[in-house]
Design an enzyme around this catalytic site. Structure first.
Site, short mmCIF file in Angstrom:
data_model
loop_
_atom_site.label_atom_id
_atom_site.label_comp_id
_atom_site.label_asym_id
_atom_site.label_seq_id
_atom_site.Cartn_x
_atom_site.Cartn_y
_atom_site.Cartn_z
N ASN A 25 0.81 -1.23 0.00
CA ASN A 25 0.00 0.00 0.00
C ASN A 25 0.84 1.27 0.00
OD1 ASN A 25 -2.17 -1.65 -0.14
ND2 ASN A 25 -2.76 -1.45 2.01
N ARG A 94 -8.92 -1.62 -7.40
CA ARG A 94 -9.46 -0.29 -7.07
C ARG A 94 -8.36 0.77 -7.08
NH1 ARG A 94 -13.17 2.46 -3.93
NH2 ARG A 94 -12.20 4.03 -2.61
N CYS A 118 -16.73 -4.26 -3.78
CA CYS A 118 -15.94 -5.49 -3.79
C CYS A 118 -16.37 -6.26 -2.55
CB CYS A 118 -14.45 -5.17 -3.75
SG CYS A 118 -13.97 -4.39 -2.23
N PRO A 124 -16.98 3.74 -2.40
CA PRO A 124 -17.20 4.85 -3.34
C PRO A 124 -15.94 5.72 -3.47
CG PRO A 124 -18.20 5.32 -1.23
CD PRO A 124 -17.68 3.92 -1.14
N ILE A 125 -16.00 6.67 -4.40
CA ILE A 125 -14.86 7.60 -4.56
C ILE A 125 -15.33 9.05 -4.46
CG2 ILE A 125 -13.43 6.02 -5.93
CD1 ILE A 125 -14.37 7.51 -8.45
N ASP A 126 -16.44 9.27 -3.77
CA ASP A 126 -17.00 10.63 -3.67
C ASP A 126 -16.03 11.62 -3.06
OD1 ASP A 126 -17.52 8.87 -1.41
OD2 ASP A 126 -18.54 10.57 -0.50
N VAL A 328 -14.32 0.61 9.72
CA VAL A 328 -13.85 1.25 8.49
C VAL A 328 -14.64 0.78 7.27
CG1 VAL A 328 -11.86 1.60 6.98
CG2 VAL A 328 -11.56 1.61 9.46
N ARG A 398 -1.93 -11.10 -4.30
CA ARG A 398 -2.03 -9.64 -4.55
C ARG A 398 -1.15 -8.87 -3.57
NH1 ARG A 398 -7.96 -7.30 -5.46
NH2 ARG A 398 -6.58 -5.49 -5.65
C1 EPZ Z 1 -6.60 1.71 1.34
O1 EPZ Z 1 -7.79 1.53 0.59
C2 EPZ Z 1 -5.87 0.37 1.30
N1 EPZ Z 1 -5.55 0.03 -0.09
C3 EPZ Z 1 -6.77 -0.72 1.90
O2 EPZ Z 1 -6.01 -1.91 1.93
C4 EPZ Z 1 -7.10 -0.32 3.34
O3 EPZ Z 1 -7.99 -1.28 3.89
C5 EPZ Z 1 -7.75 1.07 3.36
O4 EPZ Z 1 -6.88 2.02 2.72
C6 EPZ Z 1 -8.01 1.56 4.78
O5 EPZ Z 1 -6.80 1.57 5.50
C7 EPZ Z 1 -4.47 0.63 -0.67
O6 EPZ Z 1 -3.79 1.44 -0.06
C8 EPZ Z 1 -4.17 0.23 -2.08
P1 EPZ Z 1 -10.13 4.41 2.14
P2 EPZ Z 1 -8.72 2.83 0.22
O7 EPZ Z 1 -10.34 5.34 1.01
O8 EPZ Z 1 -7.84 3.98 -0.10
C9 EPZ Z 1 -14.79 5.04 2.50
C10 EPZ Z 1 -5.59 -4.19 1.65
O9 EPZ Z 1 -6.06 -5.20 2.18
N2 EPZ Z 1 -14.62 6.01 1.39
O10 EPZ Z 1 -9.36 4.87 3.34
O11 EPZ Z 1 -9.70 2.38 -0.78
C11 EPZ Z 1 -14.62 3.61 1.99
O12 EPZ Z 1 -15.83 3.13 1.46
C12 EPZ Z 1 -6.49 -3.06 1.20
O13 EPZ Z 1 -4.35 -4.01 1.45
C13 EPZ Z 1 -15.71 6.79 1.01
O14 EPZ Z 1 -16.79 6.70 1.58
O15 EPZ Z 1 -9.43 3.07 1.63
C14 EPZ Z 1 -14.22 2.86 3.23
O16 EPZ Z 1 -15.38 2.51 3.97
C15 EPZ Z 1 -7.96 -3.38 1.45
N3 EPZ Z 1 -15.56 7.68 -0.02
C16 EPZ Z 1 -13.41 3.90 4.02
O17 EPZ Z 1 -13.74 5.18 3.46
C17 EPZ Z 1 -14.37 7.84 -0.69
O18 EPZ Z 1 -14.29 8.69 -1.60
C18 EPZ Z 1 -11.91 3.71 3.93
O19 EPZ Z 1 -11.57 3.83 2.57
C19 EPZ Z 1 -13.27 7.03 -0.29
C20 EPZ Z 1 -13.42 6.13 0.75
#
Ligand code: EPZ
Length: 417
Positions: A25, A94, A118, A124-126, A328, A398
């Site tokens: 990551n 993602r 997934c 989401p990516i909002d 989370v 992965r």
């Molecule tokens: C990163 O994912 C990691 N992946 C994930 O690791 C990790 O679980 C996650 O951070 C939390 O630590 C990478 O770094 C490649 P987030 P990311 O955006 O960036 C919500 C693994 O096993 N959210 O912090 O996708 C989202 O739905 C993977 O190595 C929104 O609502 O995580 C989630 O509930 C799995 N809107 C929470 O925030 C947004 O625009 C955390 O997501 C973005 C996120």
């Protein structure tokens, strides 16, 4: 990568030393950030992971070149010819949406497929899109694609409703080449964010405050190639600590930053393990019997969600009941069903699970449902009586570099078929 199945005969305490690889990551955003520079970047000793291969395919589809020299990965983004991350590639991984920041910065436009949900949640990516709009980006969405374009990114003050790791990384990359200064508030504080900021600063960027809730990025006019070694993988390290804890092992990890594992180390000590920290090593001595203890996953520096599945596996062998709250992601308990097939007593209630231990884990035929669920099944199988077969091991490939070989090296009876 090995065969499709992992076969484990449980019951062997892990003893010896495992070398931890570079962080998945951290290396994924660093590879994407290389798009910001029109001269090549060298990523030293990059981990050999399926996700690294995928992100390199994404960059190649944009016109960049990626190639290995020994264990070092080179990225040459001098020629970017495309600005689209296709549907199947984004659905596959993602993290591909991280190309938005660099492409908006370098090309002024990008088209990405909206990542679907997934196994662990809708994801989401909002927050990414809201931040880009604040920086002068126009968005449109059609047929599941997001098209974004700008006449020039400008610095903005952005407050993230949730400290999203990906949104913080995407916006930091865009801001690095924007006009003016960007402030990201309620930013993610993960060590991987700090590593990315250090990488961008090595390219000539001006980022301050990474690792805290407020990150200030002063845009510069161009960034040039550099070389960088990513931080060790704290989740890979934590997974092996749990494997040692559940098997009554005596394990040393090399190439770790103990500071990045504080909540995991504290919890393992609480359940009865002895952990001693060296310069860049950790040693764990497991107890005869494990005590139960609760966890609640939180953004860094709280207990990492990426260690939740592995901890649930461990708690099946602990004396007493433990409560696991997953704050989370909204659906990150898929591994519970598979652990039940091995004899675990786990009750799910919304976003919390109760594990009753100790239970006698029996080997079984199980399947990985996501990367960390796969790691949890490996951990359970190492302590189970008898023969376990884990399928869908591509999930494990992965994020775990050479998992079977590393575990064989410390006595586990594990093979790939
Ligand atoms: C990163 O994912 C990691 N992946 C994930 O690791 C990790 O679980 C996650 O951070 C939390 O630590 C990478 O770094 C490649 P987030 P990311 O955006 O960036 C919500 C693994 O096993 N959210 O912090 O996708 C989202 O739905 C993977 O190595 C929104 O609502 O995580 C989630 O509930 C799995 N809107 C929470 O925030 C947004 O625009 C955390 O997501 C973005 C996120």
């Amino acid at each position: 990568m090995g065969g499709d199945k992992i076969i484990i005969e449980g019951g062997v305490p892990l003893k010896g030393t495992i070398n931890v690889s570079g962080a998945k990551n951290a290396v994924l955003p660093v590879i994407v950030a290389s798009l910001l520079s029109s001269t090549p970047c060298r990523i030293i000793d990059a981990p050999q992971l399926a996700d690294v291969e995928v992100i390199c395919q994404v960059l190649e589809s944009l016109g960049a070149k990626t190639y290995w020299v020994g264990k070092d990965l080179y990225v040459d983004a001098s020629e970017i010819s495309h600005c689209e991350a296709s549907d199947e590639i984004v659905q596959k991984m993602r993290a591909s949406i991280l190309v938005m920041g660099p492409l908006l910065a370098r090309m002024g436009k990008v088209r990405v497929s909206q990542p679907g949900g997934c196994a662990i949640g809708t994801r989401p990516i909002d927050l990414h899109l809201k931040g880009f709009e604040a920086m002068g980006v126009q968005m449109s969405k059609e047929q599941g694609y997001v098209t974004a374009q700008t006449n020039g990114l400008r610095g903005a003050r952005i407050y993230l409703d949730f400290p999203s790791v990906g949104a913080t990384e995407n916006l930091m990359m865009a801001a690095a080449l924007a006009k003016g200064t960007t402030v990201i508030e309620n930013a993610a504080e993960e060590p991987e964010i700090v590593d990315l900021a250090n990488f961008i600063n090595s390219m000539g960027g001006r980022i301050r405050g990474a690792g805290t809730k407020i990150i200030k990025i002063e845009g510069v006019s161009e960034l040039t190639g550099c070389e960088h070694q990513v931080i060790p993988d704290r989740i890979e390290a934590g997974s092996y600590l749990m494997a040692a804890a559940i098997t009554g092992g005596d394990l040393t990890l090399e190439n770790v930053i103990g500071d990045h594992l504080k909540p995991v180390i504290a919890k393992l000590v609480e359940v009865g393990c002895q952990i001693t920290e060296g310069d860049s090593t950790l040693h764990i001595l497991a107890p005869q019997t494990l005590s139960a203890a609760d966890i609640k996953t939180l953004p860094y520096p709280g207990f990492p969600t990426d260690m939740q599945a592995q901890y649930m596996a461990l708690m099946t062998r602990a004396q007493g009941a433990s409560v696991i709250a997953e704050t989370v992601f909204e659906n990150r308990f898929m591994h519970a069903e598979e652990l039940r097939r091995m004899g675990a007593d786990i009750r799910i209630n919304g976003r919390s699970a109760v594990v009753e231990g100790p239970c006698r884990l029996q080997g079984a035929m199980v399947k990985a449902t996501d990367l960390r669920a796969g790691a949890a099944l490996v951990i359970a199988a190492l302590a189970a009586e008898g023969h376990t077969e884990i399928s869908n091991t591509y999930y494990i490939d992965r994020g775990y570099d050479n998992l079977a070989a590393k575990l064989q090296g410390v006595g586990a009876r594990i093979t790939r078929r």
